[in-house]
Design an enzyme around this catalytic site. Structure first.
Site, PDB file in Angstrom:
ATOM      1  N   SER A  73       8.453 -85.111 -47.419  1.00 43.28           N
ATOM      2  CA  SER A  73       7.481 -84.099 -47.841  1.00 43.28           C
ATOM      3  C   SER A  73       7.594 -82.898 -46.913  1.00 43.28           C
ATOM      4  O   SER A  73       8.669 -82.308 -46.803  1.00 43.28           O
ATOM      5  CB  SER A  73       6.063 -84.697 -47.845  1.00 43.28           C
ATOM      6  OG  SER A  73       5.118 -83.758 -48.323  1.00 43.28           O
ATOM      7  N   THR A  74       6.532 -82.548 -46.202  1.00 37.92           N
ATOM      8  CA  THR A  74       6.548 -81.366 -45.348  1.00 37.92           C
ATOM      9  C   THR A  74       7.655 -81.461 -44.296  1.00 37.92           C
ATOM     10  O   THR A  74       7.741 -82.434 -43.564  1.00 37.92           O
ATOM     11  CB  THR A  74       5.188 -81.208 -44.642  1.00 37.92           C
ATOM     12  OG1 THR A  74       4.163 -81.194 -45.623  1.00 37.92           O
ATOM     13  CG2 THR A  74       5.146 -79.924 -43.821  1.00 37.92           C
ATOM     14  N   HIS A 129       8.379 -84.218 -52.088  1.00 44.40           N
ATOM     15  CA  HIS A 129       7.185 -83.590 -52.645  1.00 44.40           C
ATOM     16  C   HIS A 129       7.440 -82.099 -52.804  1.00 44.40           C
ATOM     17  O   HIS A 129       7.504 -81.366 -51.810  1.00 44.40           O
ATOM     18  CB  HIS A 129       5.974 -83.802 -51.731  1.00 44.40           C
ATOM     19  CG  HIS A 129       5.574 -85.234 -51.570  1.00 44.40           C
ATOM     20  ND1 HIS A 129       4.737 -85.662 -50.569  1.00 44.40           N
ATOM     21  CD2 HIS A 129       5.887 -86.333 -52.299  1.00 44.40           C
ATOM     22  CE1 HIS A 129       4.548 -86.970 -50.677  1.00 44.40           C
ATOM     23  NE2 HIS A 129       5.247 -87.392 -51.722  1.00 44.40           N
ATOM     24  N   MET A 132       3.450 -85.182 -44.866  1.00 43.09           N
ATOM     25  CA  MET A 132       2.024 -85.469 -44.765  1.00 43.09           C
ATOM     26  C   MET A 132       1.673 -86.723 -45.556  1.00 43.09           C
ATOM     27  O   MET A 132       2.361 -87.097 -46.495  1.00 43.09           O
ATOM     28  CB  MET A 132       1.211 -84.300 -45.334  1.00 43.09           C
ATOM     29  CG  MET A 132       1.344 -83.010 -44.579  1.00 43.09           C
ATOM     30  SD  MET A 132       0.292 -81.730 -45.310  1.00 43.09           S
ATOM     31  CE  MET A 132       0.932 -80.270 -44.503  1.00 43.09           C
ATOM     32  N   ASP A 148       2.494 -91.527 -48.427  1.00 40.98           N
ATOM     33  CA  ASP A 148       3.332 -91.884 -49.566  1.00 40.98           C
ATOM     34  C   ASP A 148       4.625 -92.536 -49.073  1.00 40.98           C
ATOM     35  O   ASP A 148       5.250 -92.067 -48.119  1.00 40.98           O
ATOM     36  CB  ASP A 148       3.650 -90.624 -50.377  1.00 40.98           C
ATOM     37  CG  ASP A 148       4.269 -90.930 -51.728  1.00 40.98           C
ATOM     38  OD1 ASP A 148       4.087 -92.065 -52.231  1.00 40.98           O
ATOM     39  OD2 ASP A 148       4.918 -90.029 -52.286  1.00 40.98           O
TER      40      ASP A 148
END
Length: 385
Positions: free
Chosen positions: A201-202, A229, A322, A325
């Site tokens: 993600s991030t 993401h 973040m 998940d």
């Protein structure tokens, strides 16, 4: 020129003071909307509301923001031009780029990440649509709060300073103040993996490109499936970057296409990606179901589906991001006899997803980003320690 400034932060800041957010956007509607959201949060305050990148550069030293929300398209000085000037003036400024979902803006956002922006956020085409505005609000506040954690870390007495983002490198990691409990690691599974699944993600785009650039021999032997993401259009651009970085075929996955070794399959923005059996082979299955872990695409659906196809022969890698998940899916992979590797905290932009997996005790290894590819190669070669 429309400029709204809050009083500058005092030199003696503490971790209990709210994050100071500078909003830079030529749309008065967007500035007003974001300002209301920020001011409604007890741990944030609007430090300035500015119309152009030039305003941001000129007022930065007076405003002293912790986080800047920077629009891409603005008069006088656009976001991508203002970004390096802002970071040159304030080394530890957290910059989050904001843009509408166009191919051009997606490309610019990727460039901004390489120049030191911490993250990006897609703006809805219309804030009048309640659901779109709510998703935008949720994502924006989460990014500001989580990425702003580095400011609170810096404010703690005796804390080491956070390094400034460097050109063409990932932004400085977000560290957590509390001392973490010792991480319990487990043995790698006994089965040689036949697939590599990755969640991020991030900070993920840069981490993924660094990882796949060193995974060539592994990619040649097995399929690589990735969930990052990311919204539509952005995933299209990311797939192109992954193809160049790996020198292997990489693209957004297509519903119903066969899964083959030698290829990288990326979950398209806005759709979950799973793998399903098809006779002796396996196919991609995309669905438009509800968000999982507040994400779409989400990592857990990919991880869990891999077990149905490859059983214990699954190796999962959880990179910076973040939330949590991938942790639930990782647990099921381990329960089925597979293995999980997580990126370590020091090399992660945000140690949320990999930290959740590591702290759950499901990881066989927790490694710096630059050591993951070599470890993956050794695991596929039969190493079990």
């Amino acid at each position: 020129m429309s400029v709204a400034l809050a009083s500058a932060a005092t030199p003696e800041t503490t971790r209990y003071e709210p994050l100071r957010v500078m909003i830079v956007d030529d749309s008065v509607v967007i500035r007003g909307l974001i300002s209301r959201w920020i001011e409604a949060e007890p741990d944030m305050v609007v430090a300035a509301s500015l119309r152009t990148g030039l305003d941001a550069v000129n007022h930065l030293e007076r405003v002293k923001p912790d986080v800047a929300l920077l629009d891409i398209e603005m008069p006088e000085l656009d976001g991508i031009s203002a970004l390096p000037q802002l970071l040159a003036k304030q080394r530890n400024l957290v910059v989050i780029m904001a843009s509408t979902l166009t191919r051009r803006n997606a490309e610019i956002s990727f460039k901004a990440l390489s120049l030191g922006a911490a993250d990006y956020i897609p703006k809805p085409e219309s804030t009048r649509e309640t659901s779109a505005a709510e998703i935008f609000r949720h994502d924006l506040l989460q990014k500001v709060r989580t990425l702003g954690a580095r400011v609170r870390r810096k404010a703690q007495p005796g804390a080491a300073p956070v390094a400034a983002p460097a050109v063409a490198r990932a932004p400085a990691p977000v560290h957590h103040a509390a001392a973490a409990a010792p991480i319990v690691k487990r043995a790698f599974g006994l089965t040689v993996p036949r697939v590599l699944v990755i969640g991020s993600s991030t900070g993920g785009p840069q981490a993924l490109m660094a990882l796949v650039s060193d995974l060539g021999p592994v990619i040649d032997r097995v399929p690589v499936l990735i969930t990052q993401h990311m919204p539509p259009t952005f995933t299209t651009i990311l797939a192109e970057h992954l193809a160049r970085a790996s020198n292997r075929p990489a693209r957004e996955a297509v519903d119903g296409e066969p899964v083959r070794a030698g290829r990288i399959y990326l979950a398209p923005g806005g759709r979950h990606m799973r793998v399903v059996k098809n006779g002796a082979g396996m196919d991609i299955a995309l669905d438009d179901g509800p968000a999982v872990n507040f994400c779409k695409p989400a990592v857990d659906p990919l991880f869990i589906s891999a077990i149905d196809v490859w059983q214990s022969a699954v190796l999962a890698v959880i990179l910076t991001g973040m939330g949590s998940d991938g942790m639930r899916g990782g647990k099921e992979i381990v329960a089925a006899g597979g293995s999980v590797i997580a990126q370590d905290e020091a090399s992660s932009v945000v140690w949320g997803m990999p930290g959740a997996a590591a702290n759950a005790g499901i990881c066989a290894a927790v490694l710096p980003l630059n050591q993951i590819a070599s470890k993956v190669a050794r695991v596929f070669a039969g190493e079990r320690s």
